[in-house]
Enzyme design. Structure first.
Site, PDB file in Angstrom:
ATOM      1  N   GLU A 105       0.839  -1.411  -0.149  1.00  0.00           N
ATOM      2  CA  GLU A 105       0.041   0.087  -0.180  1.00  0.00           C
ATOM      3  C   GLU A 105       0.874   1.138   0.089  1.00  0.00           C
ATOM      4  O   GLU A 105       0.505   2.389  -0.666  1.00  0.00           O
ATOM      5  CB  GLU A 105      -0.856   0.037   1.189  1.00  0.00           C
ATOM      6  CG  GLU A 105      -1.890  -1.010   1.418  1.00  0.00           C
ATOM      7  CD  GLU A 105      -1.293  -2.257   2.121  1.00  0.00           C
ATOM      8  OE1 GLU A 105      -1.996  -2.880   2.970  1.00  0.00           O
ATOM      9  OE2 GLU A 105       0.002  -2.707   2.122  1.00  0.00           O
ATOM     10  N   CYS A 128       0.150  -0.222   8.041  1.00  0.00           N
ATOM     11  CA  CYS A 128      -0.431   0.407   6.556  1.00  0.00           C
ATOM     12  C   CYS A 128      -1.744   1.078   6.497  1.00  0.00           C
ATOM     13  O   CYS A 128      -2.252   1.871   5.986  1.00  0.00           O
ATOM     14  CB  CYS A 128      -0.331  -0.805   5.592  1.00  0.00           C
ATOM     15  SG  CYS A 128       1.319  -1.316   5.145  1.00  0.00           S
TER      16      CYS A 128
END
Length: 361
Positions: A53, A88
């Site tokens: 990500e 994340c």
């Protein structure tokens, strides 16, 4: 296929690029979408480095895009904990993305819904379960590692069409063709470790490395209960000798002075595969490719500690020889080990059949 499914498919394609490099972490790919355009792509490239990500968002920003209000697609739930990298989920919150579309929930106890919870609490829309089966198959090694606490086990068997892995005099090189061997080298590059028994080490003197394709060499593990193998074998004397491990019992004192690393397990009269697999789990080995021989194959079958089997079948008749399961015997057809065929394909002159262990499905 829906729009979301197509984009998760792209994530899976990106994630695959990390095979053999991210273990024991999962394979993850991600794309950032804004105004119906993919503006950033990323994947987890190497253990300890940035996750998918973050790489996707940074890719978009590097191209001059603002990711605020964007949609992020990822095949696995964004992590919620701080490990070798930051969370994340928190990172995506800080970037003010609009929504996150997730292939599957992360079964790891430190995540397992916590990443989704962080996103929802921040007002980010979340969708899950997109191509979930494909996402689970992609990360079967990781899922096994974090849920069962043992590595994923694949038996790799090269045999003649009449079911022999060697002649009665133990000659076995090479039953299958060069194309099959190249396929196996690719498999080795994607597994954390290759496991063999003492007899295979002596009779075949294999290198167990990756030669015909690019990729990392796996750990090479030999079960030698009394630690009696000679050090002139290839696995102890080549450039990768530091990646060779011997599994033995505590009373095997012959290891003294040997340069190869050594796992020492409980001093039992017989080895127990479950204990060995738990030991390997403790060393962050999340996948094992078992390449022989008959004793070891039979033991994995007896103890039902395998997940799948790759049979490479050569169009050769050998007559009397050694079966891959010579050490496995039943007295009733009700006790057969049932397998599920996953696929069949031609590799050169050989046929590859992949079976799944029905009891592990």
């Amino acid at each position: 296929m829906t729009h979301d499914e197509k984009l998760i498919k792209v994530c899976i394609g990106l994630a695959i690029k990390g095979k053999g490099m991210v273990s024991p972490n999962p394979l993850v790919g991600s794309v950032v979408v804004k105004n119906n355009q993919i503006i950033g792509k990323g994947y987890h490239k190497k253990f300890g480095e940035a996750h998918a990500e973050r790489n996707a968002v940074l890719d978009a920003e590097k191209k001059g895009f603002n990711v605020k209000g964007a949609s992020v697609y990822v095949n696995l739930e964004p992590c919620a904990h701080v490990g070798k990298t930051a969370s994340c989920a928190e990172f995506l919150v800080s970037k003010k993305v609009k929504e996150v579309i997730i292939g599957m929930k992360d079964p790891y106890s430190k995540v397992n819904g916590k990443g989704i919870e962080i996103l929802i609490k921040a007002g980010i829309k979340v969708k899950t379960g997109i191509l979930e089966k494909e996402c689970m198959d992609l990360n079967k090694f990781f899922i096994n590692f974090v849920t069962k606490k043992i590595p994923y086990v694949t038996l790799k068997i090269g045999q003649s069409i009449d079911g022999n892995i060697a002649l009665n005099n133990f000659e076995s090189k090479y039953i299958t063709g060069s194309e099959s061997r190249k396929y196996v080298h690719k498999m080795r590059s994607e597994y954390d470790a290759v496991l063999i028994g003492k007899n295979t080490a002596i009779k075949d003197d294999p290198s167990l490395n990756v030669r015909d394709v690019t990729g990392r060499d796996p750990l090479r593990i030999v079960i030698d209960w009394n630690n009696s193998l000679k050090q002139n074998l290839k696995i102890f004397s080549d450039d990768n000798k530091d990646k060779t491990f011997v599994i033995t019992k505590k009373s095997a004192e012959k290891y003294k002075g040997k340069k190869n690393l050594l796992f020492m397990v409980k001093d039992d009269r017989i080895f127990k595969l479950k204990s060995i697999l738990k030991l390997l789990h403790g060393f962050n080995v999340n996948s094992v490719l078992v390449e022989g021989g008959s004793v070891l194959f039979s033991q994995f079958i007896k103890e039902n500690l395998f997940d799948d089997i790759y049979f490479f079948i050569a169009p050769k008749i050998m007559g009397k020889g050694i079966s891959p399961f010579d050490g496995f015997e039943i007295n009733s057809l009700n006790k057969t080990v049932d397998l599920k065929t996953e696929f069949t394909k031609r590799i050169g002159k050989d046929i590859l059949i992949k079976y799944k262990n029905c009891l592990q499905v």
